[in-house]
Enzyme design. Structure first.
Site, PDB file in Angstrom:
ATOM      1  N   HIS A  24       0.809  -1.215   0.000  1.00 54.06           N
ATOM      2  CA  HIS A  24       0.000   0.000   0.000  1.00 54.06           C
ATOM      3  C   HIS A  24       0.848   1.274   0.000  1.00 54.06           C
ATOM      4  O   HIS A  24       0.440   2.289  -0.591  1.00 54.06           O
ATOM      5  CB  HIS A  24      -0.964  -0.012   1.190  1.00 54.06           C
ATOM      6  CG  HIS A  24      -2.059  -1.018   1.020  1.00 54.06           C
ATOM      7  ND1 HIS A  24      -2.558  -1.791   2.056  1.00 54.06           N
ATOM      8  CD2 HIS A  24      -2.753  -1.406  -0.085  1.00 54.06           C
ATOM      9  CE1 HIS A  24      -3.510  -2.593   1.604  1.00 54.06           C
ATOM     10  NE2 HIS A  24      -3.635  -2.394   0.305  1.00 54.06           N
ATOM     11  N   HIS A  43      28.580 -10.788  -0.739  1.00 53.12           N
ATOM     12  CA  HIS A  43      29.811 -11.569  -0.625  1.00 53.12           C
ATOM     13  C   HIS A  43      29.708 -12.805  -1.509  1.00 53.12           C
ATOM     14  O   HIS A  43      28.631 -13.368  -1.695  1.00 53.12           O
ATOM     15  CB  HIS A  43      30.000 -11.977   0.839  1.00 53.12           C
ATOM     16  CG  HIS A  43      31.321 -12.621   1.138  1.00 53.12           C
ATOM     17  ND1 HIS A  43      32.523 -12.027   0.827  1.00 53.12           N
ATOM     18  CD2 HIS A  43      31.626 -13.809   1.719  1.00 53.12           C
ATOM     19  CE1 HIS A  43      33.514 -12.824   1.222  1.00 53.12           C
ATOM     20  NE2 HIS A  43      32.986 -13.914   1.757  1.00 53.12           N
ATOM     21  N   CYS A  94      36.004 -10.300  -3.222  1.00 53.54           N
ATOM     22  CA  CYS A  94      35.612 -11.710  -3.135  1.00 53.54           C
ATOM     23  C   CYS A  94      35.043 -12.224  -4.449  1.00 53.54           C
ATOM     24  O   CYS A  94      35.163 -13.413  -4.762  1.00 53.54           O
ATOM     25  CB  CYS A  94      34.613 -11.922  -2.009  1.00 53.54           C
ATOM     26  SG  CYS A  94      33.181 -10.837  -2.122  1.00 53.54           S
TER      27      CYS A  94
END
Length: 813
Positions: A217, A773, A321
């Site tokens: 909403h 990650h 990473c």
């Protein structure tokens, strides 16, 4: 006999005082991962300012004749007691509130060393020649080239001040918001409520895929009114900075410097309010640490640390990473191991390298390969005792790992996003890497390891006339949609969603370990790739009219290594990027033999390339260059449009054809028969507001512009275009063009059986490829191994159903 000082003076011509523009290396050897902390320390060439480990400095002397070096050694300072690990409050590494990297402290000593006999003189010393003293002082004061890749956080995004906060118009409608007892104005929700800061409406938040959250909403109210800012009720306290303010046009959590003033407009005294709700960021952190983080990182499992050749970790440089996980898989493949380790010695790579080996990809890949595979740097970290007694060392259960700084700098040289410290998409990096490797091995296909991943996709188009067209393109990945309707646990999902809806009505939260997620078989994803697809508004040169064609796709070659990309990142209603919360059931062995293309079949008739007769007929002396057409088609453009673009630019090249195509995609006659008569048309005008909207989704500006041009300026189509073209990147117009946009005519590509075994996967933690990650799991030496940055261990339960990229190796029969 010549004294050390006389010897040094005789070599002063080989000593330079560095200029501010010189790149100075003093943290890491340029051809190994030796550092000042390594046994033997580090030697900085006082002429070139390159650094070498003790085992390698002699090679530099042989190659350059430079004899004078600054010798740097670091020894670890004692740590009085183990620092306690704190629970993280931020998805970040090495920053306050993040995951503690427990960095130890070191003391540094220096000397001047003269090769080839390693004659040593102390530093500092007033007896040293002034030129040497000035050179060394400048080196020690300068910021090392390696440190430009400093440790930075990987975060889910830091709040920015909203562009709408300072000029927010608030309606004077007499609305007064009570301090508690809130309820959505349009339903019975009493949690996940948002106060619109323009008109004071209290409405519920967005509905999640599983039925949790709100009933949409608040966002529906924004679409109706364009009132931009809302604050989450229950997060407002005396610490106003911690309140969760959301900007709908910016589609992000933001900072509102005038929040106190905006709240007081509705009679809210924030100083006495208590926190009763989690912020969006807290909920995301809680979700990640409790679910993705734990399962993908195998937290809570007794993971046995592994050491030795092939088990070397990669230190996180700050949001690196995505690179570490991909490179660990790359150096498990025979092609990369052979090219950069078994058949390439460090000495040979250094001998062939240019004057600065840090700038050449082949040298740095060889360095990385030897660093990962030799076992030299994969040993338990040594820890001194409480008094700093170096004799009383104990082995840690973890290794230090190696920092891939130089590799990152050289592989990202042509890609500004990978040079940044921001998180990146592992898929995009994988494609960029293979593109750079292919370029670095140009002219030597027998050495190129990227070819073991490359294969040919053939698309077949059939129009109602029965005639067909075939289009080929090369690729490094199979990018697969995830058909949620093919989930095998539909009954459990329905039961869970009903239970979730009931708990929402009671304002209860369901525990993360009780959530039921769709389970989709990998076979369903592969079948979806091969399934016939309708192509609307296809111009048939046989019928001389627009029609609906049927397109199917298959492979003409099977690569040595098959990489599957799961399209987990999609667009939900409202153009909001979303990560599918889904499990993929992936078997250890797959057989894609049935996906091999059969090519043109007996009795099949090809669609004519030109139209005969008619005022729009193409002049017969101009035909499309198939090489240009296939490259454009590989980017996802309509095949017929690609033909027209090639002809309209007189086959000048891919870039020219793509420029024409992007500028004419909305032409009313784009699907008309090819004609040379009208070559000029107004370019698609890109609305700057649409560009900003796409940027707010996390896309790069130039990629956003390309997508809008390719989609006629429609935001929804543009976002779909981006997510449907994972190979597309902001560097398409530069030297780093997408690796998938290669000619389909690639002779000598590997081919063989369609049977493959799973050998690795890269998994993602977080809600977007631009944050979170990445972790790799690799099957080697008969067991699964987890590579989580510098942590390497025997995997107890590899999350094979949670992969983002899956790597399969062909089974040779």
């Amino acid at each position: 006999m010549t004294s050390p000082m006389e010897l040094l003076r005789s070599h002063l011509s080989k000593v330079r005082i560095p200029e501010p523009t010189n790149r100075i290396y003093k943290q890491e050897c340029c051809i190994s991962f030796d550092s000042p902390r390594s046994e033997g320390g580090l030697f900085v060439d006082l002429f070139t300012f390159l650094a070498f480990g003790k085992e390698y400095v002699g090679w530099n002397y042989e190659k350059t004749g430079n004899p004078v070096y600054l010798h740097i050694q670091q020894r670890r300072k004692p740590v009085p007691e183990d620092r306690p690990l704190k629970k993280p409050t931020l998805l970040a590494i090495g920053v306050e509130g993040g995951f503690d990297n427990q960095e130890p402290e070191y003391e540094e000593t220096y000397s001047i060393v003269i090769l080839p006999d390693f004659v040593s003189l102390p530093f500092p010393s007033v007896e040293l020649p002034e030129k040497v003293r000035l050179a060394v002082d400048a080196i020690l004061l300068a910021e090392g080239a390696e440190r430009r890749e400093q440790l930075a956080s990987w975060t889910a995004g830091k709040k920015k001040v909203s562009a709408y906060a300072m000029t927010l118009q608030q309606i004077d409608n007499g609305v007064i918001v009570p301090p508690s007892g809130w309820k959505c104005s349009k339903c019975n929700k009493t949690d996940n409520l948002w106060l619109n800061l323009t008109d004071g409406m209290i409405l519920c938040g967005r509905r999640n895929w599983d039925g949790s959250g709100g009933n949409d909403h608040a966002i529906e109210h924004y679409k109706e009114t364009n009132y931009p800012l809302a604050v989450k009720l229950g997060t407002i306290t005396a610490d106003l900075e911690a309140a969760d303010v959301f900007s709908y046009p910016e589609d992000d959590s933001v900072e509102d410097p005038l929040l106190a003033q905006h709240l007081s407009h509705f009679g809210i005294d924030f100083s006495s309010m208590q926190k009763t709700e989690m912020t969006t960021a807290e909920r995301e952190l809680d979700q990640n640490t409790n679910f993705d983080w734990n399962r993908i990182q195998e937290s809570g499992q007794e993971v046995e640390p592994l050491f030795g050749p092939g088990y070397t970790g990669l230190i996180n440089l700050g949001n690196s990473c995505y690179m570490a996980s991909v490179m660990q898989v790359m150096f498990t493949t025979h092609s990369f191991i052979s090219r950069y380790y078994e058949k390439q010695s460090l000495k040979a790579a250094f001998a062939m390298a240019p004057a600065d080996p840090t700038l050449e990809l082949n040298t740095q890949l060889t360095k990385l390969g030897h660093g990962l595979l030799s076992g030299r740097y994969s040993q338990p970290a040594k820890e001194t005792d409480e008094v700093g007694n170096s004799k009383a060392t104990i082995s840690s259960t973890n290794q230090e790992g190696i920092p891939p700084r130089m590799f990152k700098a050289v592989v990202a040289a042509n890609h500004p996003e990978f040079l940044s410290m921001r998180q990146q998409d592992a898929l995009e990096f994988f494609l960029h890497l293979l593109d750079q490797v292919e370029r670095a091995n140009a002219g030597k296909p027998e050495l190129d390891p990227s070819r073991s991943f490359k294969f040919i996709i053939e698309e077949r188009l059939q129009c109602p006339s029965g005639k067909v067209a075939y289009n080929r393109r090369s690729d490094y990945i199979l990018s697969l949609n995830i058909p949620l309707h093919a989930a095998t646990n539909k009954e459990q999902l329905e039961t869970f969603q009903k239970m979730k809806a009931e708990m929402n009505l009671e304002s209860k939260e369901i525990a993360s370990d009780e959530i039921v997620r769709p389970r989709v078989p990998l076979e369903a994803c592969l079948a979806n790739f091969s399934a016939p697809e309708e192509v609307f508004d296809f111009y048939s040169t046989a019928l001389n009219a627009k029609t609906t064609a049927i397109k199917t796709a298959a492979l003409t070659t099977f690569p040595d290594y098959l990489v599957l990309h799961m399209r987990k990142f999609v667009m939900e209603e409202g153009w909001v990027p979303k990560k599918l919360d889904v499990y993929i059931d992936v078997p250890d062995i797959i057989d894609i033999s049935h996906m091999r293309s059969k090519g043109l079949q007996p009795g099949e008739e090809l669609l004519p390339e030109t139209v005969s007769g008619g005022e729009n007929a193409e002049s017969t002396h101009v035909t499309a260059d198939e090489d240009i057409v296939s490259k454009l088609a590989s980017m996802g453009f309509n095949y017929f449009h690609c033909q027209k673009a090639a002809i309209k630019t007189s086959n000048a090249g891919v870039e020219e054809a793509m420029t024409w195509l992007l500028s004419h995609m909305d032409d009313p006659d784009i699907d008309d028969p090819i004609s040379n008569d009208s070559r000029a048309s107004e370019a698609v005008v890109v609305d700057e507001a649409s560009v900003e909207t796409l940027i707010s989704f996390g896309f790069q500006e130039d990629l956003a512009r390309k997508a809008l041009k390719a989609s006629g300026g429609n935001i929804e189509k543009a976002t779909d275009w981006i997510f449907s073209h994972p190979e597309a990147s902001s560097s398409m117009d530069t030297d780093t063009a997408s690796s998938t946009a290669q000619s389909a005519d690639v002779p000598g590509l590997p081919d063989g059986s369609g049977r493959y075994k799973l050998m690795g996967l890269v998994s993602h933690i977080g809600t977007s490829t631009q944050c979170g990650h990445y972790v790799a799991h690799i099957y080697k030496d008969g067991r699964w191994v987890i590579f989580n940055d510098s942590k390497v261990g025997a995997s107890v339960k590899p999350p094979k159903d949670m992969g983002y990229l899956y790597f399969f190796e062909r089974i040779n029969s």
